[in-house]
Design an enzyme around this catalytic site. Structure first.
Site, PDB file in Angstrom:
ATOM      1  CB  CYS A  30      -0.829   6.708  -4.361  1.00  0.00           C
ATOM      2  SG  CYS A  30      -0.665   8.268  -5.424  1.00  0.00           S
ATOM      3  CB  CYS A  33      -1.569   9.945  -3.032  1.00  0.00           C
ATOM      4  SG  CYS A  33      -2.719   9.149  -4.171  1.00  0.00           S
TER       5      CYS A  33
END
Length: 268
Positions: A30, A33
């Site tokens: 991600c 993230c």
């Protein structure tokens, strides 16, 4: 904290009774993230001792993501006393996350203020005031303690309540309370002799006395009666008084609900 030796019950739920725990649900694939991670780590270091950061890899612990209804990542949850108290999702800017943290992280005196509020609602106002004042000596800008003390002082020391309201300027959460308190404080300090001559003067003065005695039910009846006869007496203060009382008590309070329709009808 990483998930190498991770026990959710102990490292998050149990520990959140001692210190707030910020949980970052993330995954290696991600990109947002990866953008958020260093921001949270910097803030965790900056505010070390105020809260703890725990990172949960949703690839390794999908059952935890499912348990808390994580639909997209990054997803950040704040745990206090074993419960999620607030959250956000996505890679927010650092300044925005910091402002959010300042709002949601309980202060060091949160338990004292909560106890003071409990005493207030139990009618133990002396004990509530003593606790709130003690907190403010240690943390002068504790918003929750200031707001509570405004309620405690408004009817006995309206001048003091006005000064306390000034200390809450800019606090969006307490705008409604402060606006109501300032209107009520002015009414409490009014002298009947200073009121203009008018057929509604005595009714208005009686409503002021009921307000000073915290008899909100009869005060509202009086102010609404004045609105029906001469809404603009004392610069429309009966209307302002009703709105202030509604805000002070809250829209769901039984007295607010009892008088709200009559107030609306009196205006039109």
């Amino acid at each position: 904290m990483t998930t190498e030796h991770f026990d959710f019950q102990g490292d998050v739920l149990d520990q959140s009774h001692d210190i707030p725990v910020l949980v970052d649900f993330w995954a290696a694939w991600c990109a947002p993230c990866r953008m958020l991670a260093p921001i949270l780590e910097r803030l965790a270091e900056k505010y070390s001792g105020s809260w703890k950061l725990v990172k949960i890899d949703t690839e390794r612990f999908p059952e935890l993501a499912e348990r808390f209804g994580v639909k997209g990542i990054p997803d950040v949850r704040l745990f206090v006393n074993g419960e999620v108290v607030d959250s956000f999702s996505g890679a927010l800017p650092e300044y925005q996350i910091e402002q959010w943290l300042k709002k949601v992280i309980p202060g060091p005196y949160a338990k004292e203020v909560d106890l003071a509020e409990k005493f207030f609602f139990q009618g133990k106002c002396g004990m509530a005031a003593s606790l709130a004042e003690g907190v403010l000596q240690k943390e002068p800008m504790n918003s929750k303690a200031l707001a509570l003390l405004i309620r405690l002082r408004l009817f006995s020391h309206p001048y003091e309540a006005v000064n306390l309201c000034r200390r809450l300027e800019g606090e969006a959460e307490y705008v409604s309370l402060c606006e109501a308190a300032l209107v009520i404080a002015r009414l409490l300090m009014l002298q009947k002799d200073a009121l203009p001559l008018d057929p509604v003067r005595d009714c208005y003065a009686d409503a002021l006395l009921k307000l000073a005695g915290e008899n909100f039910d009869e005060a509202l009846e009086g102010f609404i009666g004045v609105i029906r006869e001469n809404r603009y007496f004392d610069d429309d203060s009966s209307r302002k008084a009703c709105i202030a009382i509604f805000r002070y008590l809250g829209e769901e309070h039984e007295i607010t609900r009892k008088h709200r329709k009559a107030f609306d009808r009196a205006l039109y």
